[in-house]
Motif scaffolding. Structure first.
Motif, mmCIF file in Angstrom:
data_model
loop_
_atom_site.group_PDB
_atom_site.id
_atom_site.type_symbol
_atom_site.label_atom_id
_atom_site.label_comp_id
_atom_site.label_asym_id
_atom_site.label_seq_id
_atom_site.Cartn_x
_atom_site.Cartn_y
_atom_site.Cartn_z
ATOM 1 N N ASP A 13 0.771 -1.263 0.034
ATOM 2 C CA ASP A 13 -0.055 -0.070 -0.174
ATOM 3 C C ASP A 13 0.634 1.228 -0.034
ATOM 4 O OD1 ASP A 13 -2.401 -1.382 0.037
ATOM 5 O OD2 ASP A 13 -2.688 -1.535 2.075
ATOM 6 N N TYR A 14 1.766 1.280 0.761
ATOM 7 C CA TYR A 14 2.825 2.428 0.873
ATOM 8 C C TYR A 14 3.440 2.662 -0.508
ATOM 9 C CZ TYR A 14 6.783 5.260 1.978
ATOM 10 O OH TYR A 14 7.869 6.195 1.975
ATOM 11 N N LEU A 15 3.770 1.409 -1.116
ATOM 12 C CA LEU A 15 4.497 1.569 -2.435
ATOM 13 C C LEU A 15 3.562 2.197 -3.525
ATOM 14 C CD1 LEU A 15 6.656 -1.477 -2.503
ATOM 15 C CD2 LEU A 15 7.597 0.531 -2.479
ATOM 16 N N LEU A 16 2.229 1.712 -3.447
ATOM 17 C CA LEU A 16 1.282 2.275 -4.366
ATOM 18 C C LEU A 16 1.158 3.739 -4.060
ATOM 19 C CD1 LEU A 16 -1.162 -0.686 -4.559
ATOM 20 C CD2 LEU A 16 0.357 -0.190 -6.205
ATOM 21 N N MET A 17 0.994 4.204 -2.987
ATOM 22 C CA MET A 17 0.562 5.672 -2.787
ATOM 23 C C MET A 17 1.935 6.348 -3.150
ATOM 24 S SD MET A 17 -1.268 5.421 0.860
ATOM 25 C CE MET A 17 0.078 6.174 1.826
ATOM 26 N N SER A 18 2.863 5.918 -2.918
ATOM 27 C CA SER A 18 4.190 6.658 -3.288
ATOM 28 C C SER A 18 4.328 7.010 -4.813
ATOM 29 C CB SER A 18 5.483 5.904 -2.979
ATOM 30 O OG SER A 18 5.604 5.747 -1.642
ATOM 31 N N VAL A 19 4.171 5.594 -5.704
ATOM 32 C CA VAL A 19 3.877 5.752 -7.037
ATOM 33 C C VAL A 19 2.861 6.718 -7.501
ATOM 34 C CG1 VAL A 19 3.282 4.375 -9.271
ATOM 35 C CG2 VAL A 19 4.821 3.181 -7.354
ATOM 36 N N GLU A 20 1.685 6.858 -6.972
ATOM 37 C CA GLU A 20 0.618 7.659 -7.227
ATOM 38 C C GLU A 20 1.155 9.026 -7.218
ATOM 39 O OE1 GLU A 20 -2.925 6.717 -5.082
ATOM 40 O OE2 GLU A 20 -3.218 4.927 -6.221
ATOM 41 N N LYS A 21 1.879 9.461 -5.970
ATOM 42 C CA LYS A 21 2.352 10.785 -5.797
ATOM 43 C C LYS A 21 3.328 11.151 -6.791
ATOM 44 C CE LYS A 21 1.774 10.637 -0.904
ATOM 45 N NZ LYS A 21 2.409 10.783 0.609
ATOM 46 N N ILE A 22 4.314 10.231 -7.295
ATOM 47 C CA ILE A 22 5.152 10.465 -8.345
ATOM 48 C C ILE A 22 4.322 10.835 -9.560
ATOM 49 C CG2 ILE A 22 7.162 9.406 -9.737
ATOM 50 C CD1 ILE A 22 7.880 7.850 -7.107
ATOM 51 N N HIS A 23 3.463 9.806 -10.023
ATOM 52 C CA HIS A 23 2.585 10.227 -11.221
ATOM 53 C C HIS A 23 2.120 11.336 -11.194
ATOM 54 C CE1 HIS A 23 0.258 9.070 -14.501
ATOM 55 N NE2 HIS A 23 -0.758 9.475 -13.963
#
Length: 114
Positions: A13-23
């Motif tokens: 979940d943390y990784l997915l949230m980080s990827v969304e922020k980067i996107h």
């Protein structure tokens, strides 16, 4: 913190949230780049490439010599208007679609386009 089976889903979940922020950051910076109204010769090549028309420098020179692509001369330099290039790209796509002849060879059941 080490990843274990118990905290695996939290890590994902943390990784997915980080990827969304980067996107979001990347898409904001891409949309913030406004295209200039006029482009240089190399800028026109990049613009055409970004819009799906991969074209070499020599081909672009030939198109300008034949006046088959919209351009202007300014101080003996070639200048291209982005709006006119977009329209030209659309007409090229339309011409390609209109000129494409599709026939089916019944023997081989393959589609051939000319």
């Amino acid at each position: 913190m080490k990843t274990t089976y118990e905290n695996l889903f939290d890590k994902v979940d943390y990784l997915l949230m980080s990827v969304e922020k980067i996107h979001k950051i990347i898409t904001k910076s891409d949309s913030a780049k406004a295209l200039p109204k006029n482009l240089s010769f190399n800028g026109a090549i990049d613009f055409l490439k970004d819009n799906g028309m991969i074209i070499s420098a020599s081909k672009l020179y030939k198109l300008t010599a034949k006046k088959e692509i919209p351009f202007y001369r300014f101080n003996n330099k070639l200048v291209f208007n982005t709006v006119e290039l977009e329209k030209w790209i659309q007409t090229q796509i339309a011409k390609k679609n209109d000129n494409q002849i599709v026939s089916i060879n019944p023997k081989h059941k393959k589609v051939w386009s000319q």
